[in-house]
Structures are given as structure tokens and as C-alpha cells.
Scaffold this motif. Sequence first.
Motif, PDB file in Angstrom:
ATOM      1  N   GLU A 375      -1.781   8.254  -6.811  1.00  0.00           N
ATOM      2  CA  GLU A 375      -1.955   9.626  -5.506  1.00  0.00           C
ATOM      3  C   GLU A 375      -0.883  10.093  -5.013  1.00  0.00           C
ATOM      4  OE1 GLU A 375      -4.548   8.538  -2.588  1.00  0.00           O
ATOM      5  OE2 GLU A 375      -6.302   8.443  -4.392  1.00  0.00           O
ATOM      6  N   GLN A 376       0.539   9.196  -5.554  1.00  0.00           N
ATOM      7  CA  GLN A 376       1.915   8.671  -4.283  1.00  0.00           C
ATOM      8  C   GLN A 376       3.261   8.966  -6.476  1.00  0.00           C
ATOM      9  OE1 GLN A 376       0.690   6.472  -0.751  1.00  0.00           O
ATOM     10  NE2 GLN A 376       0.888   5.353  -2.433  1.00  0.00           N
ATOM     11  N   LEU A 377       4.338   9.299  -5.505  1.00  0.00           N
ATOM     12  CA  LEU A 377       5.310   8.900  -6.324  1.00  0.00           C
ATOM     13  C   LEU A 377       5.671   7.688  -5.283  1.00  0.00           C
ATOM     14  CD1 LEU A 377       7.456  11.223  -8.036  1.00  0.00           C
ATOM     15  CD2 LEU A 377       8.415  10.021  -6.699  1.00  0.00           C
ATOM     16  N   TYR A 378       6.769   7.109  -6.748  1.00  0.00           N
ATOM     17  CA  TYR A 378       7.071   5.718  -6.139  1.00  0.00           C
ATOM     18  C   TYR A 378       8.634   5.945  -6.571  1.00  0.00           C
ATOM     19  CZ  TYR A 378       2.506   3.929  -5.107  1.00  0.00           C
ATOM     20  OH  TYR A 378       1.145   3.606  -5.164  1.00  0.00           O
ATOM     21  N   TRP A 379       9.406   5.431  -5.155  1.00  0.00           N
ATOM     22  CA  TRP A 379      11.265   6.041  -5.840  1.00  0.00           C
ATOM     23  C   TRP A 379      11.071   4.139  -5.318  1.00  0.00           C
ATOM     24  CZ3 TRP A 379      13.607   7.785  -0.663  1.00  0.00           C
ATOM     25  CH2 TRP A 379      15.497   7.874  -0.547  1.00  0.00           C
ATOM     26  N   PHE A 380      12.497   4.467  -6.360  1.00  0.00           N
ATOM     27  CA  PHE A 380      13.282   2.817  -6.225  1.00  0.00           C
ATOM     28  C   PHE A 380      14.654   3.394  -5.879  1.00  0.00           C
ATOM     29  CE2 PHE A 380      16.216  -0.804  -8.084  1.00  0.00           C
ATOM     30  CZ  PHE A 380      15.519  -1.616  -7.022  1.00  0.00           C
ATOM     31  N   ALA A 387       7.165   4.732  -1.233  1.00  0.00           N
ATOM     32  CA  ALA A 387       6.073   6.013  -1.385  1.00  0.00           C
ATOM     33  C   ALA A 387       6.261   6.922  -0.885  1.00  0.00           C
ATOM     34  CB  ALA A 387       4.418   4.711  -1.390  1.00  0.00           C
ATOM     35  N   LEU A 388       6.012   8.060  -1.793  1.00  0.00           N
ATOM     36  CA  LEU A 388       5.577   9.242  -1.396  1.00  0.00           C
ATOM     37  C   LEU A 388       4.230  10.220  -1.869  1.00  0.00           C
ATOM     38  CD1 LEU A 388       9.104  10.250  -2.512  1.00  0.00           C
ATOM     39  CD2 LEU A 388       8.211   9.671   0.028  1.00  0.00           C
ATOM     40  N   SER A 389       3.593  10.264  -1.159  1.00  0.00           N
ATOM     41  CA  SER A 389       3.042  11.319  -1.010  1.00  0.00           C
ATOM     42  C   SER A 389       2.573  12.874  -1.958  1.00  0.00           C
ATOM     43  CB  SER A 389       1.908  11.276   0.767  1.00  0.00           C
ATOM     44  OG  SER A 389       2.435  12.252   1.123  1.00  0.00           O
ATOM     45  N   LEU A 390       1.361  12.482  -2.096  1.00  0.00           N
ATOM     46  CA  LEU A 390       2.144  13.799  -3.082  1.00  0.00           C
ATOM     47  C   LEU A 390       0.510  14.568  -2.696  1.00  0.00           C
ATOM     48  CD1 LEU A 390       1.906  12.266  -7.027  1.00  0.00           C
ATOM     49  CD2 LEU A 390       3.913  13.408  -6.037  1.00  0.00           C
ATOM     50  N   PRO A 395       7.256  10.780   2.571  1.00  0.00           N
ATOM     51  CA  PRO A 395       7.210   9.136   3.122  1.00  0.00           C
ATOM     52  C   PRO A 395       5.872   8.305   3.844  1.00  0.00           C
ATOM     53  CG  PRO A 395       8.931  10.110   3.805  1.00  0.00           C
ATOM     54  CD  PRO A 395       8.334  11.127   3.715  1.00  0.00           C
ATOM     55  N   ARG A 396       5.446   7.312   2.881  1.00  0.00           N
ATOM     56  CA  ARG A 396       4.333   7.171   3.625  1.00  0.00           C
ATOM     57  C   ARG A 396       4.874   5.252   4.194  1.00  0.00           C
ATOM     58  NH1 ARG A 396      -1.096   7.618   0.892  1.00  0.00           N
ATOM     59  NH2 ARG A 396      -1.723   6.761   2.614  1.00  0.00           N
ATOM     60  N   TRP A 397       4.906   4.067   3.287  1.00  0.00           N
ATOM     61  CA  TRP A 397       5.857   3.294   3.071  1.00  0.00           C
ATOM     62  C   TRP A 397       6.444   2.933   2.292  1.00  0.00           C
ATOM     63  CZ3 TRP A 397       5.136   0.474  -1.416  1.00  0.00           C
ATOM     64  CH2 TRP A 397       3.627   1.191  -1.871  1.00  0.00           C
ATOM     65  N   THR A 398       7.072   1.598   2.668  1.00  0.00           N
ATOM     66  CA  THR A 398       8.420   1.144   1.857  1.00  0.00           C
ATOM     67  C   THR A 398       8.330  -0.754   1.659  1.00  0.00           C
ATOM     68  OG1 THR A 398       9.888   2.540   3.314  1.00  0.00           O
ATOM     69  CG2 THR A 398      10.918   0.861   2.388  1.00  0.00           C
ATOM     70  N   VAL A 399       8.369  -1.009   0.716  1.00  0.00           N
ATOM     71  CA  VAL A 399       8.756  -2.110   0.581  1.00  0.00           C
ATOM     72  C   VAL A 399      10.214  -2.465   0.043  1.00  0.00           C
ATOM     73  CG1 VAL A 399       7.899  -4.193  -0.933  1.00  0.00           C
ATOM     74  CG2 VAL A 399       5.766  -2.124  -0.254  1.00  0.00           C
TER      75      VAL A 399
END
Length: 467
Positions: A375-380, A387-390, A395-399
Motif C-alpha cells: 500500500e505504500q512506496l518506500y524511499w531510502f 514510507a510514502l502513501s500511495l 509521508p507516513r513514518w520514518t525509520v
Amino acid sequence: MSTPSGWPDEHPPETTSPPPETRPENEDAPGPAESSAPDAEHTPGGLHDGARDTTGEDSQRARASRRSPWNRRRDRVLATALAVVCVAAGVVVWLFSDSHATTHRTASEPPPRLEGPASVPGSLAERWRADSAATPVPLAQGGFVITGSDGTVAGRDPLTGEVRWEYGRDLELCTVGTAWSKAVAVYRKDAGCSEVTQLDPATGQRTAQRNGDAESPTRLVVDGGHVTTTGTRLINTWRSDLVKTLEYGRVPAPVNPNRQPRPDCHYSTVAAGGDRVGVIEHCPNETGARLTVLKAAGDEADEPEQVFSALLPETTAQLVAMSDERVAVALPERRQLFVWDYGGKQVGTFDLAVPSDDLAAVPESGAVSTAVGREQLYWFTGSSTVALSLPDLRPRWTVEGTLGAGTVFAGEYVVPIPGGLAALDERTGAVTRTVAVDRRGHSGPVELEATGPVLLEQRGGTLVALR
């Protein structure tokens, strides 16, 4: 018997001259006028009684006296020399042809069918590894793992690493990617990465080929219907049959000049999505970087069709991602993510918990590291996974403290971390558990992909299979 000149006798032995014709002594020999004028007393055949027609004999002697054009020694020598030259030319052409410079072995049996585990295993160990400097990310397609190194693209058994098919050229392999359920290999030829070959990943059969104008280094950016090469002065886009649908930038030897809107700009990052191609441009005499979005396939490939173009408030920017509806750009000085719709309207500005140095870095390949989950696109970013919502790219959260964008494995989203993997809750980004992985001293970025029970890690120029 030969004549004094050394040539064979002009008359074959079986051919002899007819005996001289005799006449009765009282028969007057016709004079020139008589022999040329018609005579009423001639026989119906046109001859005097007792006369003999020598026309056929004269023709026969004339034919016999002619030399055959191929009956002389020098002609035979010339013909032999021409034949030798033709054979030699054919050998030279073959030696320097693409066919002679290509090795190609297809799969002799179908790929194995592998089922994935029900959950991420509690431990993972290395099963095999292979050099694969030409693959920026792990590639698993058609039941095989695809590697690229030293001019050769290979399809490997996921469980053992055994090569099942291979396609090799005596050229530098620029990059390998996957698109349209095919493997796409780009080779360096002449000035850039211009030879593009499409392969069936399940068999290794070549399915299409073309020459292009991609720069070196380059990477393939994939959208659903198109694939685009990155570059600092030129980008190319192809559809599934490798027909070029877009070229943008400084086109070498353009057929139709003055069709490129900004040929003097250079590019830093490229992305694709929604049948569109985006690029961050840096143009002379402009105060900031520029975001330009183009149609992936316009009416004419050499005449780009611009969706919109916007001047950015900073000189440095990263084009992070494009979805079917939005395009997102990170600005390092503000530590913000700007989001536009394809009407050219900025529809969102979001703060980022990411170091400015991460956002200011320009990837050497021309594309930032991203991966698509359920459900999301992940950006390093270089130190964190966002995590970016589609499809809105919010932006939804950052690890923090990750080594890559991650992938879906055994129904969970996992990201690489120092010493192993972290399984994440996709809704919140919370770490649910970790799995240790011995990377033998590798501490740089790690790209992940999964196929069945095998987790693949791209560690620089080496591909490692874990199970």
C-alpha cells in the motif's frame, strides 16, 4: 600441342578443315559481280548446279577459332583469386560481427516452482553469492535470479545459484533491469550505452534488440508501460518492443533540430510513473533547480511533450517518486517534501525527519532508491527509510538507521539494518522483530528482493542469496 605463344592449340584435335572444293575445268569461276548477284539459273537453294554451300563450314571454323574467355591461364588465376578474396572477406566479416562476439545459451528445462515461507524465518544464512556489478538491485523474474557481470547476463537457480541460461557480449555491460516481465540488458558500444537487448527471463531467449543513445553510467527507471534511462545530458524512453517513444536533452546528430526545449541543461535525478517521466534539471541562468514532467510517449519521440515544468526555490533537489497522480521532490535546505499533481499545481508541503546531507546527495545512478510495498512506496534516503502513501505520496513514518528501502518477504515488510533485518509494521513503521544476517564486513547500502523462500541482497557489486 601448344602454339609458340604457350597457349593450347586453338583447334581441337577432332575438328579438321574440309578438303578444298574442286570444280570442272570448263566451269567458269564466277566473278565478284556474278557471285553477289542473283541468277535465274540457280537452283531453288540459290546455288549453281554442282556448287557447294560453305557457309556452315565457315561459321564452324569461325566458332572454333574463337578462344573461350575462361580458357586462358590468367583468367583461371583471376577467378581463383576472386574466390579466395570472397571467402576471406566472409571470414573477416564473421570474425568482427556481433554474432561471433555473442555467446548465448538458453535454459534446457523450466524454472523451479518455489513457495514462500509463511513468515520471515528466525534465522537466515548465505546459500550462494555471485558477482553482479551491473544490477543496481536484485532481479528475480521468470522463476530465475538474474545477474549481470563481465558482459554476461545469467539466469540462475534461486536455491543453488547454478546458471541455467546466459547471454554474453564482448562489450561492457552498463546495466541490467527488468520490465514487462522481461530482462533488459544495456551494453556499452561506441560513445555510450547504446546496445539494448531484451531477454525472456524464463528461457534466456532474445526477444527484442535496438540501438539507443543512453549515457554512461546509466540506470533503468521502470514505469508500467515504459522504461527510461538516466543520464546527465540525455534521457531515452522505450516501450515494451523497444521502440523509442521519448528522447529529451542533448540529442546526438538530431534528424530534426530545434525540437528540444532546453538542450543546455544537465540532470541530477530521474523518475517515472503514470506514463510520465520526470527529471530535475539544472539550467544556465536559472536561480533554482527545475522540475520537468514529460509524457512517456508523445506523438514524436524527438519532440518531447511537456506536462508541466516548475522552477524550484533551491538549487539542489531530489526527484523522489512519481505515482499515477502525484510527483514528489525533496528540498535539502528546507528539509521538506514538495508534492505536485500533474496539472502543475503544488498540492502538499511536508516536513522530513531526514538529514539535509541525505537530501542533497546526488545518486551516481541518477535515481533514488525506492521500493513498492502493498500500500505504500518506500524511499531510502541514505540513512533512513521513509514510507510514502500511495497514490498521494504523503509521508507516513520514518525509520532511522536503515541500509535500504526494503521489500515484502513472507508477507511482511523487511528493511536491512546493520547486522541483519528488521520486520516492520507497515501502518506505523514499528519494528516487530529482527533477524541476524552475517554480511562478512559489508556495511554499505543493501537492496532487497525476494523470490519464494529466498531473500536476495545486493551488496555493492555482489548478489547474495539468503535462506
